[in-house]
Design an enzyme around this catalytic site. Structure first.
Site, mmCIF file in Angstrom:
data_model
loop_
_atom_site.group_PDB
_atom_site.id
_atom_site.type_symbol
_atom_site.label_atom_id
_atom_site.label_comp_id
_atom_site.label_asym_id
_atom_site.label_seq_id
_atom_site.Cartn_x
_atom_site.Cartn_y
_atom_site.Cartn_z
ATOM 1 N N GLU A 1 -0.124 -1.673 5.605
ATOM 2 C CA GLU A 1 0.931 -1.498 6.503
ATOM 3 C C GLU A 1 0.788 0.660 6.841
ATOM 4 O O GLU A 1 1.307 0.676 7.899
ATOM 5 C CB GLU A 1 2.592 -1.206 5.865
ATOM 6 N N ASP B 1 0.671 -1.671 -0.165
ATOM 7 C CA ASP B 1 -0.364 -0.374 0.021
ATOM 8 C C ASP B 1 0.393 1.394 0.081
ATOM 9 O O ASP B 1 2.091 0.989 0.384
ATOM 10 C CB ASP B 1 -0.728 -0.457 1.083
HETATM 11 ZN ZN LIG Z 1 6.756 2.635 4.092
#
Ligand SMILES: [Zn+2]
Length: 385
Positions: A136, A74
């Site tokens: 994340e 992401d």
């Molecule tokens: Zn990163």
């Protein structure tokens, strides 16, 4: 940089994998590519039904003790940033590549993928794995589901290398990030008779005041780690939402806060005394207002990366990169989660954090070349060790 790498990076940047959106197109593209080159691929879907997935792949023998190369798929949003080009279209100049995710961290993932044909060309003694996660950037929310699968059905690796942009320096410690929502319930009523209700905003303010008091103790008494700024755990309230109108006693108030823990620190430093305060205060209030309540709900849990004594990861990376020094990282990564899952973990990857999350995000070719050289040495090492 060779054509295969540039072609892969171009594809990866082209997938709009901002955390709020699905990463499945990218994950399936990577999965197909890896299978074509003989890797074993396991796609681990998000358990909550979101259209997202982690990807796990293995090249080499199917056994414990391997090395994981980990990256998140992401990227952060681009809205409101003054980009001078389409963020999801790779641009190449003499010295760099520009696009959302080039440094954080599709550049690293593209380096890994471009080397898969080399990894698969001759047998490896030590398995090499890829762990490509989602969410994340929302607080390391995706990786724990992959780590759970490693604990249950996938081989247990020995070392995890998280390829976040460190300028190829060896990141052996970072703070952890934990976030929470505190939900305060009072009793509503007309504001002309506040004694008949219980104002949730005022009660929330009491709780916040207590948190500030506890935090002053942490600032003064530590524990301290001078490699960080600030050198102690820190706490911040970032959002408050409560009440409905100026003439109504507020029935509800919510606030969001985070706690950043130095290695060895834990949010219990604030939670334990806070819970004691809350229990005592609710005991008093409920005598007249039985609905009074204060509930703390965890949202994000990304533990610190704790420096390990004679770490296997540190020794291997010093050997492969020639670096002698290690660094503390000012930001959190998934490394603490891999460490808690029983792996020796380290953060090391091409690019610089200063270029991440920025408009016109870029990565220098010189950094990519250093990352590529490191990965090639890792492959050679895995053939004979
Ligand atoms: Zn990163």
């Amino acid at each position: 940089m060779n054509d295969a790498f540039v072609g892969i990076l171009d594809r990866l940047i082209g997938f709009d994998t901002v955390s709020a959106r699905s990463n499945l197109s990218l994950i399936h593209w990577i999965g197909d590519y890896l299978k074509q080159h003989g890797a074993t691929v396991e796609i681990v879907p998000a358990p909550d039904g979101q259209p997202k997935a982690n990807l796990w792949a293995t090249i080499g023998p199917k056994k414990d003790g391997g090395i994981v190369l980990s990256g998140h798929t992401d990227v952060v949003p681009v809205e409101g940033q003054p980009w001078t080009s389409d963020p999801f279209k790779l641009i190449e100049t003499d010295k760099r590549f520009i696009g959302r995710g080039t440094s954080d961290m599709k550049g690293f993932i593209a380096l890994c993928l471009a080397l898969v044909p080399d990894m698969a060309a001759k047998p490896l003694q030590t398995p090499l794995h890829f762990a490509f996660s989602y969410d994340e950037e929302l607080g390391c929310l995706g990786a724990p589901h992959l780590l759970k699968a490693i604990g249950e059905k996938l081989p247990q690796p020995r070392i995890a290398i998280i390829g976040e942009p460190t300028g190829m320096k060896l990141g052996v410690r970072h703070k952890g990030v934990y976030s929470f929502e505190t939900h305060v319930t009072g009793k509503d009523g007309h504001s002309s008779q506040p004694e008949r209700g219980l104002n949730a905003i005022l009660l929330a303010a009491e709780v916040m005041g207590e948190m500030a008091r506890i935090y002053r103790g942490i600032q003064e008494n530590g524990p301290f780690d001078r490699s960080f700024d600030p050198p102690h755990c820190s706490f911040n309230i970032g959002n408050v939402d409560g009440g409905t109108a100026v003439n109504i006693i507020a029935r509800e108030c919510r606030f969001l806060w985070d706690f950043r823990a130095i290695p060895g620190g834990h949010p219990d430093q604030i939670l334990v005394p806070l819970r004691a305060f809350i229990e005592k205060r609710l005991g008093e209030l409920r005598q007249s207002q039985p609905l009074a309540d204060i509930v703390i709900t965890p949202r994000v849990s990304a533990p610190p990366l704790v420096e390990e004594h004679e770490s296997a990861a540190e020794a291997l990376l010093k050997h492969l990169t020639g670096a002698n020094d290690t660094v503390s990282l000012p930001y959190a990564t998934e490394a603490g989660q891999f460490q808690q899952a029983g792996m020796s973990a380290i953060v090391c990857g091409p690019g610089h954090i200063a270029q991440a999350h920025q408009p016109d995000e870029f990565i220098d070719k010189e950094q990519l070349a250093a990352g590529d050289a490191f990965l090639r040495r890792l492959i050679d090492w895995a053939r004979v060790n």
